[in-house]
Design a protein around this motif. Sequence first.
Motif, PDB file in Angstrom:
ATOM      1  N   ARG A   3      82.375 -10.820  34.264  1.00 30.86           N
ATOM      2  CA  ARG A   3      82.169 -12.364  34.366  1.00 30.86           C
ATOM      3  C   ARG A   3      83.213 -13.011  33.428  1.00 30.86           C
ATOM      4  O   ARG A   3      83.161 -14.178  33.627  1.00 30.86           O
ATOM      5  CB  ARG A   3      81.077 -12.537  33.684  1.00 30.86           C
ATOM      6  N   ARG A   4      84.409 -12.386  33.357  1.00 28.21           N
ATOM      7  CA  ARG A   4      85.574 -13.355  32.526  1.00 28.21           C
ATOM      8  C   ARG A   4      85.998 -14.052  33.708  1.00 28.21           C
ATOM      9  O   ARG A   4      85.986 -13.928  34.858  1.00 28.21           O
ATOM     10  CB  ARG A   4      86.372 -12.303  32.077  1.00 28.21           C
ATOM     11  N   LYS A   5      86.534 -15.166  33.105  1.00 23.53           N
ATOM     12  CA  LYS A   5      87.186 -16.060  34.294  1.00 23.53           C
ATOM     13  C   LYS A   5      88.816 -15.635  34.654  1.00 23.53           C
ATOM     14  O   LYS A   5      89.585 -14.977  33.860  1.00 23.53           O
ATOM     15  CB  LYS A   5      87.374 -17.599  33.522  1.00 23.53           C
ATOM     16  N   GLN A   6      88.692 -15.461  35.881  1.00 25.10           N
ATOM     17  CA  GLN A   6      90.121 -14.803  36.307  1.00 25.10           C
ATOM     18  C   GLN A   6      90.694 -15.799  37.272  1.00 25.10           C
ATOM     19  O   GLN A   6      90.196 -16.534  38.285  1.00 25.10           O
ATOM     20  CB  GLN A   6      89.712 -13.539  37.125  1.00 25.10           C
ATOM     21  N   LEU A   7      92.216 -15.856  37.425  1.00 23.62           N
ATOM     22  CA  LEU A   7      92.742 -16.816  38.117  1.00 23.62           C
ATOM     23  C   LEU A   7      92.520 -16.146  39.799  1.00 23.62           C
ATOM     24  O   LEU A   7      93.149 -15.073  40.118  1.00 23.62           O
ATOM     25  CB  LEU A   7      94.403 -16.828  37.744  1.00 23.62           C
ATOM     26  N   VAL A   8      92.498 -17.222  40.505  1.00 24.98           N
ATOM     27  CA  VAL A   8      92.350 -16.866  42.106  1.00 24.98           C
ATOM     28  C   VAL A   8      92.894 -18.326  42.700  1.00 24.98           C
ATOM     29  O   VAL A   8      93.206 -19.150  42.434  1.00 24.98           O
ATOM     30  CB  VAL A   8      90.710 -16.827  42.534  1.00 24.98           C
ATOM     31  N   GLY A   9      93.261 -17.905  44.166  1.00 20.99           N
ATOM     32  CA  GLY A   9      93.493 -18.938  45.028  1.00 20.99           C
ATOM     33  C   GLY A   9      92.331 -19.599  45.627  1.00 20.99           C
ATOM     34  O   GLY A   9      91.410 -18.786  45.808  1.00 20.99           O
TER      35      GLY A   9
END
Length: 98
Positions: A3-9
């Motif tokens: 559930r960690r915030k991750q960089l996505v497009g």
Amino acid sequence: KDRRKQLVGIFTKDPNEVLEEGAQIVANPNQPKPMTMLGHVTSSYDSVALGRPIAMAVIAGGHGRMGEVVHIPMPDRVVRATITSTNFYDPEGERLKA
């Protein structure tokens, strides 16, 4: 599930829609307020190379959500978008090999 915030497009469903930086992202735009936010748009540009807008966002569990449709509530509308890789242009590296 991570559930960690991750960089996505992010690709908007409407190829003419440019997202606002800082806009909040939700899974369900019809949930009661205050809405549970998945993340937010970190950068947004109109890509000349792709001929459409692109954006990046940090989203909870983002890498596990590829292809998922999310919603960006705006004051006058709700924008639909799809989570993608951050590699928008030439992901297979064909230009490098040419």
